[in-house]
Design a protein around this motif. Structure first.
Motif, PDB file in Angstrom:
ATOM      1  N   LYS A   4     -52.106 -24.525  -6.150  1.00 39.48           N
ATOM      2  CA  LYS A   4     -50.881 -23.570  -5.615  1.00 39.48           C
ATOM      3  C   LYS A   4     -49.571 -24.532  -6.153  1.00 39.48           C
ATOM      4  O   LYS A   4     -48.765 -23.274  -6.431  1.00 39.48           O
ATOM      5  CB  LYS A   4     -50.826 -23.738  -4.175  1.00 39.48           C
ATOM      6  CG  LYS A   4     -50.578 -25.259  -3.579  1.00 39.48           C
ATOM      7  CD  LYS A   4     -50.607 -25.253  -2.161  1.00 39.48           C
ATOM      8  CE  LYS A   4     -50.019 -26.646  -1.682  1.00 39.48           C
ATOM      9  NZ  LYS A   4     -49.615 -26.818  -0.429  1.00 39.48           N
ATOM     10  N   ASP A   5     -49.368 -25.499  -6.537  1.00 44.64           N
ATOM     11  CA  ASP A   5     -48.108 -25.850  -7.141  1.00 44.64           C
ATOM     12  C   ASP A   5     -48.035 -25.468  -8.789  1.00 44.64           C
ATOM     13  O   ASP A   5     -47.056 -24.987  -9.205  1.00 44.64           O
ATOM     14  CB  ASP A   5     -48.204 -27.349  -7.315  1.00 44.64           C
ATOM     15  CG  ASP A   5     -48.157 -27.817  -5.807  1.00 44.64           C
ATOM     16  OD1 ASP A   5     -47.733 -27.363  -4.908  1.00 44.64           O
ATOM     17  OD2 ASP A   5     -48.556 -29.326  -5.740  1.00 44.64           O
ATOM     18  N   GLU A   8     -47.293 -21.550  -8.423  1.00 48.99           N
ATOM     19  CA  GLU A   8     -45.639 -21.539  -8.199  1.00 48.99           C
ATOM     20  C   GLU A   8     -44.820 -21.844  -9.213  1.00 48.99           C
ATOM     21  O   GLU A   8     -43.916 -20.951  -9.698  1.00 48.99           O
ATOM     22  CB  GLU A   8     -45.344 -22.436  -7.041  1.00 48.99           C
ATOM     23  CG  GLU A   8     -43.985 -22.292  -6.284  1.00 48.99           C
ATOM     24  CD  GLU A   8     -43.486 -23.145  -5.173  1.00 48.99           C
ATOM     25  OE1 GLU A   8     -42.768 -23.819  -5.313  1.00 48.99           O
ATOM     26  OE2 GLU A   8     -44.436 -23.064  -3.983  1.00 48.99           O
ATOM     27  N   GLU A  11     -45.430 -19.009 -11.924  1.00 48.92           N
ATOM     28  CA  GLU A  11     -45.196 -17.918 -11.174  1.00 48.92           C
ATOM     29  C   GLU A  11     -46.408 -16.838 -11.596  1.00 48.92           C
ATOM     30  O   GLU A  11     -46.018 -15.758 -12.085  1.00 48.92           O
ATOM     31  CB  GLU A  11     -43.749 -17.040 -11.772  1.00 48.92           C
ATOM     32  CG  GLU A  11     -42.585 -17.998 -11.342  1.00 48.92           C
ATOM     33  CD  GLU A  11     -41.281 -17.458 -11.968  1.00 48.92           C
ATOM     34  OE1 GLU A  11     -41.090 -16.355 -12.543  1.00 48.92           O
ATOM     35  OE2 GLU A  11     -40.159 -17.943 -11.652  1.00 48.92           O
TER      36      GLU A  11
END
Length: 131
Positions: A4-5, A8, A11
């Protein structure tokens, strides 16, 4: 690094990134672990992973390459179209770039804060095996 990091920072939608990471894991480039100390990391050193290996996982382009002008039956080495020679030169340069360039090369040349990519520290963390 957690998926998830990474999604993020890059993008990229998490579900799409999960598919990419699974392909890289299945190819022996990434290790994974679940749990509080889980995440993804490079199994091999960044300087041993050439871009050609990654591109071949996702680029299912047929070989030999179809005619860039759409002249499938009329274009060949013996009977080339008007763009044939130039296109071959471009494909050759592209392939040579992918064969010569490693992840480490890209990490050294990228300004992560500008590109939104993982920093050198992130790459180093990805490189460590999860002990």
């Amino acid at each position: 690094m957690l998926g998830k990091d990474l999604a993020e920072k890059a993008e990229i939608p998490p579900n799409y990134l999960a598919k990419i990471l699974l392909s890289l894991k299945n190819a022996g480039m990434l290790g994974t672990a679940r749990g509080s100390r889980g995440g993804y990391w490079l199994v091999r050193e960044p300087n041993s992973i050439h871009l050609i290996e990654i591109v071949q996982l996702f680029d299912q382009t047929a070989s030999p390459q179809p005619c860039i002008l759409g002249q499938k039956d009329q274009c060949s080495e013996d009977l080339p179209c008007s763009a044939h020679t130039r296109w071959q030169e471009i494909r050759k340069a592209y392939t040579e770039f992918l064969e010569a360039t490693t992840i480490a090369d890209l990490a050294a040349e990228t300004k992560p804060e500008v590109a939104g990519l993982p920093t050198d520290m992130d790459v180093a963390m990805l490189s460590k095996t999860n002990a």
